[in-house]
Scaffold this motif. Structure first.
Motif, PDB file in Angstrom:
ATOM      1  N   ILE A   3       0.855  -1.082  -0.066  1.00 54.70           N
ATOM      2  CA  ILE A   3       0.032  -0.055   0.067  1.00 54.70           C
ATOM      3  C   ILE A   3       0.796   0.998  -0.142  1.00 54.70           C
ATOM      4  N   ARG A   4       0.659   2.090  -0.976  1.00 57.14           N
ATOM      5  CA  ARG A   4       1.622   3.360  -1.228  1.00 57.14           C
ATOM      6  C   ARG A   4       0.753   4.251  -1.767  1.00 57.14           C
ATOM      7  N   ALA A   5       1.447   5.618  -1.788  1.00 53.33           N
ATOM      8  CA  ALA A   5       0.806   6.646  -2.017  1.00 53.33           C
ATOM      9  C   ALA A   5       0.404   6.734  -3.450  1.00 53.33           C
ATOM     10  N   VAL A   6      -0.842   7.353  -4.101  1.00 54.39           N
ATOM     11  CA  VAL A   6      -1.189   7.482  -5.262  1.00 54.39           C
ATOM     12  C   VAL A   6      -0.188   8.279  -6.167  1.00 54.39           C
ATOM     13  N   GLU A   9       0.583   7.751 -12.728  1.00 56.57           N
ATOM     14  CA  GLU A   9       0.382   6.465 -13.190  1.00 56.57           C
ATOM     15  C   GLU A   9      -0.531   5.427 -12.880  1.00 56.57           C
ATOM     16  N   ASP A  10      -1.001   5.775 -11.813  1.00 55.22           N
ATOM     17  CA  ASP A  10      -2.092   4.978 -11.180  1.00 55.22           C
ATOM     18  C   ASP A  10      -3.531   5.306 -11.624  1.00 55.22           C
ATOM     19  N   ILE A  11      -3.656   6.455 -12.250  1.00 56.30           N
ATOM     20  CA  ILE A  11      -4.835   7.068 -12.410  1.00 56.30           C
ATOM     21  C   ILE A  11      -5.875   6.090 -13.466  1.00 56.30           C
ATOM     22  N   ALA A  12      -5.154   5.553 -14.275  1.00 50.14           N
ATOM     23  CA  ALA A  12      -6.101   4.917 -15.248  1.00 50.14           C
ATOM     24  C   ALA A  12      -6.669   3.540 -14.509  1.00 50.14           C
ATOM     25  N   ALA A  13      -6.144   3.017 -13.518  1.00 48.46           N
ATOM     26  CA  ALA A  13      -6.505   1.770 -12.872  1.00 48.46           C
ATOM     27  C   ALA A  13      -7.532   2.578 -11.934  1.00 48.46           C
ATOM     28  N   TRP A  64      -8.035   1.291  -3.877  1.00 42.72           N
ATOM     29  CA  TRP A  64      -7.754   2.606  -3.328  1.00 42.72           C
ATOM     30  C   TRP A  64      -8.428   3.158  -2.544  1.00 42.72           C
ATOM     31  N   GLY A  65      -7.690   4.107  -1.768  1.00 42.27           N
ATOM     32  CA  GLY A  65      -8.489   4.663  -0.511  1.00 42.27           C
ATOM     33  C   GLY A  65      -8.108   6.240  -0.569  1.00 42.27           C
ATOM     34  N   ALA A  66      -8.975   7.104  -0.044  1.00 44.14           N
ATOM     35  CA  ALA A  66      -8.679   8.225   0.102  1.00 44.14           C
ATOM     36  C   ALA A  66      -9.120   9.188   1.142  1.00 44.14           C
ATOM     37  N   LEU A  67      -8.422  10.098   1.924  1.00 50.99           N
ATOM     38  CA  LEU A  67      -9.077  11.048   2.755  1.00 50.99           C
ATOM     39  C   LEU A  67      -9.262  12.462   2.378  1.00 50.99           C
ATOM     40  N   SER A  68     -10.629  12.647   2.112  1.00 47.36           N
ATOM     41  CA  SER A  68     -10.887  14.035   1.480  1.00 47.36           C
ATOM     42  C   SER A  68     -11.311  15.093   2.529  1.00 47.36           C
ATOM     43  N   GLN A  69     -11.264  16.198   2.188  1.00 46.22           N
ATOM     44  CA  GLN A  69     -11.866  17.414   3.008  1.00 46.22           C
ATOM     45  C   GLN A  69     -13.246  16.822   3.452  1.00 46.22           C
ATOM     46  N   TRP A  70     -13.744  17.111   4.512  1.00 45.48           N
ATOM     47  CA  TRP A  70     -15.122  16.932   4.968  1.00 45.48           C
ATOM     48  C   TRP A  70     -16.034  18.066   4.692  1.00 45.48           C
ATOM     49  N   ASN A  71     -15.736  19.236   4.911  1.00 43.66           N
ATOM     50  CA  ASN A  71     -16.314  20.457   4.624  1.00 43.66           C
ATOM     51  C   ASN A  71     -15.081  21.557   4.482  1.00 43.66           C
ATOM     52  N   SER A  72     -15.515  22.632   3.535  1.00 42.44           N
ATOM     53  CA  SER A  72     -14.435  23.600   3.167  1.00 42.44           C
ATOM     54  C   SER A  72     -14.272  24.692   4.161  1.00 42.44           C
ATOM     55  N   ARG A  73     -15.134  24.699   5.150  1.00 43.38           N
ATOM     56  CA  ARG A  73     -15.144  25.715   6.292  1.00 43.38           C
ATOM     57  C   ARG A  73     -14.043  25.374   7.072  1.00 43.38           C
TER      58      ARG A  73
END
Ligand SMILES: CC(C)(COP(=O)(O)OP(=O)(O)OC[C@H]1O[C@@H](n2cnc3c(N)ncnc32)[C@H](O)[C@@H]1OP(=O)(O)O)[C@@H](O)C(=O)NCCC(=O)NCCS
Length: 171
Positions: A3-6, A9-13, A64-73
């Motif tokens: 498991i490594r940072a995206v 080159e990984d975007i197609a998959a 794949w997995g990601a942590l995204s912004q929950w709320n822009s405030r």
């Protein structure tokens, strides 16, 4: 499995896995597959405190997995939302668990306080995956989504990380 940072080159998959669920499932509320402009923005916004990772098995991206912004405030900046998508041919091999564990580890490293999971349609796989990592359901938004010609609930799950408070908030 690694498991490594995206990387770019990984975007197609990564996009192929996601767009499969866009077309076939209610776990995402996107209705049309996302194209290159979306993934370009996705890659640029998943860095630093909002990391994205891939699980690589025998040289191929299996999830794949990601942590995204929950709320822009600004006051929400220590709360993030997780996403985990595993290739449909690779389910029940521990890949989702490994990805979510890594996201939790990275969230702690970045000093986040909470991880939120929005789980649509009472999906048992996702609910059990998150429950097993300590998430608790804190609410349910009734019929907020409409996909495949029906209304869909979204359950809100939360993992409290008990990180130290940001220094700027004082003692
Ligand atoms: C949810 C998802 C990520 C799970 O990934 P996975 O690699 O198959 O899951 P794992 O093999 O790591 O399983 C971990 C735990 O999740 C639960 N789980 C996974 N799939 C399950 C299923 N079909 N039914 C019930 N529980 C399930 C189990 O508790 C499992 O532990 P166990 O195998 O010891 O019983 C995968 O099914 C997926 O990609 N689904 C579509 C996308 C999605 O719903 N993502 C979540 C929204 S952000």
């Amino acid at each position: 499995m690694d498991i490594r940072a995206v990387t770019v080159e990984d975007i197609a998959a990564v996009s192929a896995i996601y767009n499969h669920y866009v077309r076939t499932a209610t776990c995402t509320f996107a209705i049309e597959p996302e194209g290159p402009a979306y993934w370009d923005m996705w890659l640029r916004t998943h860095a630093g405190p909002h990391p994205a990772v891939v699980a690589v098995d025998s040289g191929a991206v299996a999830g794949w997995g990601a942590l995204s912004q929950w709320n822009s405030r600004c006051a929400y900046s220590h709360t993030v939302e997780d996403s985990v998508y595993v290739h449909p041919d690779c389910h029940r091999r521990g890949i989702g668990r490994a990805i979510l564990s890594e996201l939790i580890r990275r969230a702690r490293t970045h000093g986040h306080r909470n991880i939120i999971a929005q789980i649509a349609d009472h999906q048992a796989a996702s609910e059990r995956l998150h429950a097993a990592q300590g998430f608790e359901q804190v609410g349910c938004l009734r019929e907020v989504g409409f996909k495949f010609n029906r209304w869909i609930d979204v359950a809100v799950w939360q993992l409290r990380l008990d990180a130290a408070r940001p220094a700027c908030h004082g003692a």
